[in-house]
Design a protein around this motif. Structure first.
Motif, PDB file in Angstrom:
ATOM      1  N   GLU A 141      -6.611   5.872 -10.230  1.00 55.51           N
ATOM      2  CA  GLU A 141      -5.800   4.754  -9.651  1.00 55.51           C
ATOM      3  C   GLU A 141      -6.166   4.434  -8.487  1.00 55.51           C
ATOM      4  O   GLU A 141      -6.735   5.232  -7.648  1.00 55.51           O
ATOM      5  CB  GLU A 141      -4.511   5.013  -9.843  1.00 55.51           C
ATOM      6  N   ASP A 142      -5.894   3.267  -7.933  1.00 58.00           N
ATOM      7  CA  ASP A 142      -6.073   2.813  -6.534  1.00 58.00           C
ATOM      8  C   ASP A 142      -5.211   3.769  -5.467  1.00 58.00           C
ATOM      9  O   ASP A 142      -4.080   3.969  -6.033  1.00 58.00           O
ATOM     10  CB  ASP A 142      -5.738   1.343  -6.444  1.00 58.00           C
ATOM     11  N   PHE A 143      -5.884   4.014  -4.613  1.00 55.99           N
ATOM     12  CA  PHE A 143      -5.147   5.089  -3.423  1.00 55.99           C
ATOM     13  C   PHE A 143      -4.398   6.195  -3.868  1.00 55.99           C
ATOM     14  O   PHE A 143      -3.338   6.532  -3.621  1.00 55.99           O
ATOM     15  CB  PHE A 143      -3.840   3.901  -2.897  1.00 55.99           C
ATOM     16  N   GLU A 144      -5.215   6.870  -4.515  1.00 53.58           N
ATOM     17  CA  GLU A 144      -4.867   8.123  -5.114  1.00 53.58           C
ATOM     18  C   GLU A 144      -4.738   9.446  -3.699  1.00 53.58           C
ATOM     19  O   GLU A 144      -5.465   8.900  -2.746  1.00 53.58           O
ATOM     20  CB  GLU A 144      -5.834   9.010  -5.691  1.00 53.58           C
ATOM     21  N   LEU A 162       1.005  -1.374   0.113  1.00 52.10           N
ATOM     22  CA  LEU A 162       0.039  -0.131   0.040  1.00 52.10           C
ATOM     23  C   LEU A 162       0.768   1.176   0.042  1.00 52.10           C
ATOM     24  O   LEU A 162       0.552   2.175  -0.499  1.00 52.10           O
ATOM     25  CB  LEU A 162      -0.963   0.151   1.277  1.00 52.10           C
TER      26      LEU A 162
END
Lengths: 510, 344
Positions: B287-290, B243
């Motif tokens: 995108e994921d986890f901007e 992450l």
């Protein structure tokens, strides 16, 4: 708008995917100068994909401005609070995957972490006792949550079971009222521009020719445009999801419809039961390497709630998806784009996702390489996320009573899923990707239900004293019990607000 | 050691912020949290907390009013930073108003295609208020549809956070040594982050206002989301690092867009995708986890001269006349709100 704007959208194929696409494009793009034409042939049957849905379907209907109760009446629909899984973790075991969340978070920490701690302290109550959806489903209750109903009822998530053929007919009326045009005809040939390779027109029987700018392939498993004409290859996932055939049959009702789908694992696959207002849809999904079609049909017919009212309909499929969902000026939506078995009722949802992304990335001109690349990336992500969740059901089993279950229990799985399963197993942790459909509740329900549940809990849950924790959870159970008591039965709700006024015009099998 | 001990060390602000967030949850019997902050420079000035401050401070039990008093907090609607073409203001709130699910900038782009030349910033209440330079009272701000961050005195904010952390059970030690089950190294300004064995590294360049604050918050939350028995956390460590890498990649893309001489020539697929798709049709893929919001990406893209060649077809759904009238009415209303707010 510069360039050669898309003005004519041609949808090849009716059925659920075709008419959902036509309805959405006619409603949303009609005022932007886009005409929508759908070609279908009454001579070609539809698969009638998925009669069971998941909660996002309500958003699709709402975006179109469809009145929910009218939709329920017109499609012989019932409400769905989740899915009951029988014999999946092990023979004789059962669990419920609810659409609403578990409990209430405390001190900013996920509820289930407290539940896990209480369990470690010796409390054997199941997660389902903290799920309004689970409790309501087994009590046969339903109430549509409204904004002024408060936060307890507000936890309730719901979807529908409906007759897919009636839904397509319902959407056809809607789409035509918004300006979509239907052409009756059989597609005989796809004409491509020899220079650009793009689809120029569809040649129909009787010498008719339909030109367009953007073509939507809703021709089902055949993939007449996307596969046969545009050559988009198929990514095969059958090594992870080996079921490749299904047999479906409708049967008569047996009492009031229950507000949930039932999935029962069988020796080489699983059986669905979907209660509608006028009948029950049933099907048996299986792997033909482990079970013959005859035996699959026999198992299905031996496990119906009522008398069969249609002939068994056998289907073949291959799990996976097109390498390119959008190729050239052709976009595949529905079964032509790929197939994942309906274990979690995602077929119609994937249609919905395809439509939503097409509208969001609607091309300005016939050549739209960046929009196309993004569409393909996002749809691949959607399929991949759903795939991982489906594989979880097979991988997290203890069953060892048949070769099929031995295979899925021992098979290697995608790394993305392995990481998720490890995190869930260790202490119930879950990080959702932005575009991921299934959330913590879903993953936890299946993992816990099949014996792959968390072995520990977050130490942060130690922040509450044992007596406080016990009291908080007892209060939650009391609130849920009181709420369930006050809810009408599922049948009473239907009778009052959305009972189908007339018999179904078509009663196709699932 | 009979209890599990976490040592948080490094720059004073990250230590205080991460320490306070951890203390809120990592407390109780068998847990020890020690903070070892380095001395903050005497000329330390301000810190920006991004809009997420509302959640973070609420969880810590720090009301905005008390931060206004204790750390001289004032609302911030946008932050200014350097980019390859000079300065850019990054608003925290969307430009204009979305209509029928279509972002406002598509309607603005359509107006340009019709020959008009409206400045997009004119449709941003956040940027208009920010440029006007007035200080909005919190009571006024609460009535406006705006996301806002906080600008605070750095030393006083550290003091507030440290007090909160100790009141929640953390200890502050000048010389804490290295005796701990987990050492959280806060080195914002360096460029390595992740959870490796018994070291949790919180790091990134601190070159965009608000970034330092957000990185610390995200790291502390991420750790708490995964925290388990510290000596047996291989799965959790892997996930934390994954992450953290995703977050670093999002920041890297944003920084490259702002500062690289030729952002279009980036080697990073996720940034290429953002530039290409925005240029093609005005959409900014997520995108994921901007870390940065869509309004910030939009401001940065436009500041680097990357313009959409076309707008979303859904923006064609209203007639020309109605579009013009809607835009001028919005511009007028934003002007009126700005004037009124500054007089309040």
């Amino acid at each position: 708008m510069k360039g050669n704007p898309i003005q004519r959208v041609i949808i090849a194929g009716g059925g659920t995917a075709g008419w959902m696409t036509a309805a959405a494009l006619a409603k949303l793009m009609g005022n932007a100068g886009v005409s929508v034409t759908l070609i279908e042939s009454e001579a070609i049957g539809t698969v009638g994909v998925g009669e069971a849905t998941i909660p996002p379907i309500a958003k699709f209907n709402a975006q179109l401005g469809i009145d929910e109760h009218e939709f329920v009446r017109e499609t012989q629909a019932t409400f769905k609070l989740g899915i009951e899984f029988n014999d999946w973790g092990g023979l004789g075991e059962s669990y419920f995957h609810p659409f609403g969340r578990y409990g209430f978070d405390l001190e900013g920490l996920d509820f289930h972490q407290y539940w896990l701690r209480l369990r470690e302290l010796g409390d054997a109550r199941e997660l389902g006792e903290y799920s309004l959806n689970t409790l309501a489903a087994y009590a046969g209750k339903f109430l549509k949550p409204e904004p002024d109903h408060g936060q307890v009822i507000g936890q309730m998530g719901y979807a529908f079971h409906f007759d897919a053929s009636l839904y397509a007919a319902f959407l056809r009326r809607f789409a035509e009222s918004k300006g979509a045009t239907r052409i009756e005809g059989k597609i005989e040939r796809v004409e491509r521009n020899p220079e650009s390779g793009l689809i120029a027109a569809l040649a129909l029987d009787e010498g008719r020719r339909i030109e367009g700018d953007l073509f939507i392939d809703c021709t089902g498993f055949r993939g007449l445009l996307i596969g046969q004409a545009m050559g988009s290859d198929y990514r095969d996932w059958s090594h992870w999801l080996p079921c490749n055939r299904a047999v479906a049959v409708a049967c008569g009702k047996n009492g009031d419809p229950l507000p949930f789908t039932r999935s029962t694992a069988r020796e080489a696959g699983w059986q669905w039961r979907i209660p509608l207002q006028h009948r029950t849809g049933n099907g048996h999904v299986y792997c033909d390497a482990h079970l013959s079609a005859e035996r699959a049909e026999e198992i299905l017919l031996a496990n119906l709630d009522g008398e069969a009212i249609s002939s068994p309909n056998h289907l073949r499929f291959q799990t996976g998806h097109r390498e390119q969902f959008w190729a050239g000026n052709c976009v595949a939506i529905g079964l032509s784009s790929g197939f994942l078995e309906p274990l979690e009722s995602t077929s119609i949802h994937l249609i919905q996702m395809g439509i939503a992304k097409l509208v969001a990335l609607f091309p300005g001109s016939i050549e739209a390489p960046f929009e196309r690349a993004e569409y393909n990336r996002l749809m691949t992500d959607d399929f991949t996320h759903v795939r991982d969740f489906l594989i979880l059901h097979y991988k997290a089993t203890k069953r060892d009573d048949a070769p099929f279950w031995d295979y899925v229990r021992e098979m290697s799985i995608p790394e993305s899923l392995k990481q998720k399963m490890d995190l869930l197993r260790s202490r119930g942790r879950f990080f959702k990707y932005d575009a991921e459909l299934f959330d913590l509740t879903s993953w936890l329900a299946v993992a816990e239900g099949q014996g792959w549940g968390p072995e520990g809990y977050s130490p942060v849950a130690n922040g509450l004293s044992a007596s406080n924790l016990s009291q908080s959870l007892a209060n939650m159970r009391a609130v849920y019990a009181k709420t369930i008591d006050a809810m009408p039965t599922h049948q009473a709700y239907i009778d009052r607000f959305c009972k189908a006024a007339r018999p179904a015009r078509r009663a196709d099998a699932a | 050691m009979s209890s599990e001990r976490i040592l948080v060390r490094g720059s004073a602000l990250p230590v205080a912020l991460v320490g306070a967030i951890l203390a809120r949850r990592w407390s109780g019997k068998g847990k020890e949290l020690v903070l070892a902050p380095e001395r903050e420079g005497a000329n330390a000035s301000t810190v920006i907390a991004r809009p997420d401050h509302k959640n973070v401070h609420a969880e810590l039990g720090l009301a905005i009013e008390s931060l206004a008093q204790g750390a001289e907090a004032v609302p911030v609607l946008a932050v200014a930073t350097t980019c390859g073409t000079g300065q850019v203001s990054l608003p925290f709130s969307p430009y204009g108003m979305a209509r029928g699910g279509t972002d406002f900038h598509h309607f603005w782009r359509r107006a340009i295609a019709s020959g008009e030349q409206p400045d997009l910033a004119e449709f941003s209440l956040a940027l208009r208020l920010d440029r006007a330079g007035g200080r909005l009272p919190l009571s006024t701000l609460a009535q406006l549809p705006l996301e806002f961050g906080l600008r605070m005195d750095r030393l006083r904010y550290i003091e507030v956070l440290s007090k909160r952390a100790t009141s929640l059970g953390a200890f502050i030690a000048d010389d804490a040594g290295t005796d701990a089950d987990l050492i959280v190294d806060c080195r914002v300004g360096s460029n390595r982050s992740g959870w490796i064995e018994d070291r949790l590294l919180i790091a990134d360049e601190n070159d965009i206002p608000g970034l330092e604050w957000q990185i610390c918050v995200n790291a502390a939350r991420r750790f708490l989301g995964l925290a388990a028995k510290l000596s047996d956390s291989e799965t959790e460590r892997r996930e934390y690092s994954r992450l953290a890498r995703a977050e670093s990649a999002r920041i890297r893309d944003f920084r490259a867009l702002l500062r690289d001489p030729e952002p279009r020539e980036t080697e990073h697929a996720s940034l290429s995708r953002k530039i290409d798709l925005f240029e093609a049709c005005g959409r900014i893929p997520s995108e994921d986890f901007e870390v940065f919001g869509q309004p910030e990406w939009l401001a940065a893209l436009l500041a680097r001269g990357i313009w959409p060649k076309r707008y979303d077809r859904l923006a064609d759904s209203i007639p020309d006349k109605q579009l013009r009238s809607w835009l001028s009415s919005m511009q007028r209303q934003i002007g009126e709100i700005t004037d009124r707010s500054l007089r309040a």
